[in-house]
Design a protein around this motif. Structure first.
Motif, PDB file in Angstrom:
ATOM      1  N   SER A   1       0.805  -1.295  -0.121  1.00 36.88           N
ATOM      2  CA  SER A   1      -0.036   0.006   0.121  1.00 36.88           C
ATOM      3  C   SER A   1       0.755   1.118   0.012  1.00 36.88           C
ATOM      4  O   SER A   1       0.467   2.281  -0.636  1.00 36.88           O
ATOM      5  CB  SER A   1      -1.126   0.063   1.122  1.00 36.88           C
ATOM      6  N   ASP A   2       2.111   1.131   0.589  1.00 36.27           N
ATOM      7  CA  ASP A   2       2.799   2.276   0.622  1.00 36.27           C
ATOM      8  C   ASP A   2       3.852   2.454  -0.478  1.00 36.27           C
ATOM      9  O   ASP A   2       4.379   3.352  -0.779  1.00 36.27           O
ATOM     10  CB  ASP A   2       3.840   2.395   1.871  1.00 36.27           C
ATOM     11  N   GLY A   3       3.574   1.361  -1.597  1.00 34.48           N
ATOM     12  CA  GLY A   3       4.407   1.596  -2.860  1.00 34.48           C
ATOM     13  C   GLY A   3       5.841   1.304  -2.826  1.00 34.48           C
ATOM     14  O   GLY A   3       6.791   1.628  -3.544  1.00 34.48           O
ATOM     15  N   LEU A   4       6.505   1.008  -1.494  1.00 32.13           N
ATOM     16  CA  LEU A   4       7.872   0.653  -1.041  1.00 32.13           C
ATOM     17  C   LEU A   4       8.257  -0.820  -1.374  1.00 32.13           C
ATOM     18  O   LEU A   4       9.444  -0.893  -1.466  1.00 32.13           O
ATOM     19  CB  LEU A   4       8.037   1.169   0.303  1.00 32.13           C
ATOM     20  N   SER A   5       7.431  -1.752  -1.589  1.00 34.14           N
ATOM     21  CA  SER A   5       7.842  -3.020  -1.646  1.00 34.14           C
ATOM     22  C   SER A   5       6.898  -3.996  -2.534  1.00 34.14           C
ATOM     23  O   SER A   5       5.672  -3.320  -2.609  1.00 34.14           O
ATOM     24  CB  SER A   5       7.969  -3.824  -0.537  1.00 34.14           C
ATOM     25  N   ASP A   6       7.200  -4.975  -3.080  1.00 33.19           N
ATOM     26  CA  ASP A   6       6.508  -5.821  -3.801  1.00 33.19           C
ATOM     27  C   ASP A   6       6.329  -7.321  -3.252  1.00 33.19           C
ATOM     28  O   ASP A   6       7.656  -7.717  -2.837  1.00 33.19           O
ATOM     29  CB  ASP A   6       6.749  -5.912  -5.506  1.00 33.19           C
TER      30      ASP A   6
END
Length: 661
Positions: free
Chosen positions: A387-392
């Motif tokens: 959700s924070d776009g920092l990981s997949d």
């Protein structure tokens, strides 16, 4: 002529001028009837059909099929309990709608006047009776509601309108031939057609809302009943069969059982409320299972289960011994796979047509497979962005069949090891944002490090990196997909973005949003129509957090045509060169002309509701000046026209809507 009047005429002209079967040549208003005082073990609150008389001695004034339901229910009670049970006959008008009462029939179709007054009166009386009983006997009296035809409409309307606490005090609701019948509601019973609704459920907005799927409501409907299936239920011979079916709930069953619907309902609610039924319970039995092997499917059978009365059975399974049974099915077998060795308890529940159930359990011993076969590949490989776009996060499921793996190994498409996990269940691997390679191999492995491999291809989202006051960054995006441009900013730094779109000449919808380093949306915008050369500008924003800001961009084509676009953006830093106070002294800022499109900013604080205006002057020589005002959220609230050279103007008074800077 209105559609409601046309509908009323259609109803009158079909069905041989009969809407609700009355069967009486005369009708009179009912005598008053009160709920018996004291707390009875059971209270049956009944609402008869249109035109049925309360002084009809053959049915004790209840009319059929309500009378048959009451008799069948009381027959299941011990003699003393039956004698003490309250049976209440709703003293509402129950206006007839057969010949010669055609005005009542028309008002039923139009949901007005005589018929609606009768229904409303019945609802008021039934609601008062329920309230009276629950006020003094809640928890000690089990309340059963039953209604037929117009009475079914009254009963169902009241039950669905009750407050949740009063609804919880109702033990069961039996409906027969509901004029507002909903063919998709839980609890529907009978051989009704699923694409036909009640006669008065036209237009469909009048159709009854679906009941809760809690087993407390049974709504019976014959396919040939014009009242609950509409005037098209049986066209020849001129609806005669439709009228006959409407009066057959106490005499007829269907292809599954000849037991009349009124009797079936009575037996069901007798069992539901804890009365030992006259119908014997079925016998549940699980056929013993030979030794099962890990990873191999096994079939478990309930074929030896029986019903002493020959009623059809349905079967539900609890294969995990969790206490929760699966949805009932007519199939006598089920299949499962046990992943590890051990002993497992499986449970079975069988239910007959009368609603009576029996359960059984059996122990299944599962041992290691002497010939486990080839270890299969994992399944369902997928990637999900945080959700924070920092990981997949990469996820996968274990093999669908064969032996259970001892673990998994994950490789990039070029053979680079990414991770190794232990355990044969579902797996996952989290990588930094953008760290998932375009090709991934996930291999299930056994103790020898061998097994099946699942390969998946992933197309990373197009992205580019920009720097503040650096060159333009560009990224191409296919229609229906997204693209990102990211850049680093320090807390307290002010920045703005100038961007544009290069693409084919077809109309598109463009959407973009700006996320801060924690993934919170700072700004978002949707443009319904953009074309080549459209500008995308983000007004000055002060960074509250140091880190990577991300500008997400996507294109959609309303016509569904394929295509692509190139999104270019340049990030500029700017100094907050002046701060002003309302009614304070003038302040001056310098706007550099060496970089067209650059900004300088004057900030001031204002309160919601405050009226403000601005005086300003400037000298820009050969440059063009544009003045804009942004609220605390970054939304533009004033966009001035460009000025060339010398500018002297007043921004007219405006009301501030949001407090802040």
């Amino acid at each position: 002529m209105s559609t409601r009047v046309i509908h009323a005429l259609r109803i009158l002209l079909s069905g041989t001028l009969v809407l609700f079967l009355a069967g009486y040549a005369s009708w009179q208003a009912p005598k008053a009837h009160a709920v018996t005082s004291g707390c009875a073990p059971y209270a049956i609150l009944a609402s008869r059909g249109s035109g049925q008389l309360m002084d009809d001695s053959s049915t004790n004034g209840f009319g059929q099929p309500v009378f048959s339901f009451i008799e069948s229910f009381l027959a299941e009670l011990p003699a003393g309990t039956a004698a003490a049970t309250t049976t209440w006959n709703n003293p509402y008008l129950a206006v007839p709608v057969s010949w010669p009462h055609l005005l009542n029939a028309a008002s039923a179709a139009l949901n007005s006047s005589f018929y609606s007054n009768s229904v409303n009166g019945g609802q008021n009386k039934l609601t008062a009776a329920i309230t009276n009983i629950t006020a003094t006997c809640a928890g000690s009296t089990k309340i059963i509601l039953v209604g037929y035809s117009q009475g079914a409409q009254v009963t169902a309307n009241v039950y669905q309108a009750l407050a949740p606490d009063l609804q919880a005090d109702i033990s069961g609701v039996a409906l027969f031939g509901d004029p507002l019948f909903n063919p998709g509601s839980p609890g529907d019973m009978g051989d009704f057609s699923g694409d036909r609704q009640g006669l008065l459920a036209h237009p469909s907005s009048r159709m009854r809302p679906a009941f809760a799927d809690d087993g407390k409501v049974l709504s019976y409907c014959f396919q040939a009943d014009v009242i609950c299936q509409g005037p098209w239920a049986s066209f020849f011979p001129l609806q005669v069969s439709g009228l006959a079916a409407h009066s057959a709930y106490n005499t007829d069953g269907d292809a599954d059982s000849t037991v009349p619907y009124s009797t079936r309902a009575a037996l069901y609610f007798a069992n539901l409320t804890g009365i030992p039924s006259g119908s014997a319970a079925p016998s549940a039995m699980i056929t013993p299972v030979d030794t099962a092997f890990v990873g191999r499917p096994i079939t478990i059978s309930a074929a030896e289960s029986t019903d002493p009365d020959g009623e059809e059975l349905t079967y539900s399974w609890d294969l995990a011994n969790s206490g929760t049974f699966s949805t009932a099915s007519p199939s006598r077998t089920t299949s499962t796979v046990f992943k590890t060795a051990g002993t497992y308890t499986v449970r079975l529940q069988v239910t007959n047509e009368s609603g009576l159930s029996a359960t059984a359990s059996a122990v299944v011993t599962v041992v290691a497979d002497p010939d486990p076969g080839t270890l299969q590949a994992p399944t369902t490989l997928a990637v999900e962005e945080s959700s924070d776009g920092l990981s997949d996060t990469l996820t996968w499921q274990p093999p669908a069949s064969g032996p259970a793996p001892g673990g998994y190994e994950v490789f990039g498409g070029d053979g680079t090891p990414l991770a190794a996990t232990v355990g044969g269940g579902p797996g996952s691997l989290t990588l930094p944002a953008g760290g998932v390679p375009s090709s991934i191999d996930v291999e299930s492995v056994d103790s020898d490090g061998e097994g099946g491999i699942l390969t998946a291809q992933f197309t990373p989202e197009p992205s580019a990196i920009a720097t503040v006051n650096g060159p333009t960054a560009s990224v191409a995006a296919q229609i229906g997909e997204g693209a990102t441009i990211s850049f680093a900013v320090q807390a307290g730094q002010a920045f703005y973005i100038n961007g544009n779109l290069s693409q084919s000449d077809q109309p598109l919808e463009a959407n973009y949003d700006l996320l801060d380093p924690s993934g919170i949306t700072v700004l978002e915008q949707n443009d319904d129509s953009v074309d080549a050369g459209s500008s995308i500008n983000v007004s000055p924003i002060v960074a509250t957090t140091s880190g990577i800001y991300t500008l997400n961009y996507s294109l959609e084509n309303p016509l569904g045509n394929p295509g692509s676009g190139i999104f270019s953006a340049q990030v500029f830093g700017t100094d907050l060169t002046a701060s002003q106070t309302i009614d304070g002294a003038p302040v001056t800022v310098n706007v550099p002309a060496s970089d067209p499109g650059d900004w300088s900013v004057i900030t001031f604080a204002a309160s919601a509701g405050q009226e403000i205006y601005i005086n300003g002057t400037s000298t820009f020589g050969t440059s063009t000046l544009e003045v804009s005002i942004f609220d605390p959220s970054g939304k533009m609230i004033y966009d001035g026209i460009p000025y060339f050279g010398v500018w002297s103007n007043i921004i007219a008074p405006m009301a501030v809507k949001t407090s802040g800077v």
